[in-house]
Design a protein around this motif. Structure first.
Motif: not given
Length: 129
Positions: A29-44, A56-66
């Motif tokens: 699966k692919k995502a171009k930013n943290g928000f897209e990643a969270l969307e994928v993770l909510s479905k798969v 962009p939009k959300m640093h990797g460390l913030e995504l990791l924390q979420r």
């Protein structure tokens, strides 16, 4: 087959990593930013996230924390795929919850075996290169 999510804002890097994974039998699966990643993770249900840390939009460390704070995703293995591989950055990523750190540019010859190893680790490594 394990589910893998690639989070990478650079289109060329995204295509390269995706193609390498496909050549190893994965269908990432692919995502171009943290928000897209969270969307994928909510479905798969994902087993491994390969994530650039400068997003962009959300640093990797913030995504990791979420990811690590969410009961539904905290068990997912996360590997930082980054050009920031100095010892301090590696320690920061591992301390924040990454299982390993993979440096860019990716070594095409060893990438598939590294991903398979990432899927089997249970404790954070002190990094790969």
């Amino acid at each position: 087959m394990p589910e893998i999510l690639i989070v990478e804002d650079n289109l060329l890097n995204l295509v390269i990593v995706s193609d390498l994974l496909k050549s190893c039998g994965f269908d990432p699966k692919k995502a171009k930013n943290g928000f897209e990643a969270l969307e994928v993770l909510s479905k798969v249900k994902v087993d491994l996230v390969l994530m650039d840390m400068e997003l962009p939009k959300m640093h990797g460390l913030e995504l990791l924390q979420r990811i690590k704070c969410n009961p539904d995703t905290r068990g997912i293995k996360v590997v930082a795929v980054t050009g920031h591989c100095d010892p301090e950055s590696k320690q920061e990523f591992l301390k924040a919850g990454c299982h390993a750190v993979l440096s860019k540019p990716i070594n095409f010859d060893s990438f598939g075996s590294q991903v398979k190893e990432f899927l089997t680790i249970t404790e954070p490594h002190n990094g790969f290169s």
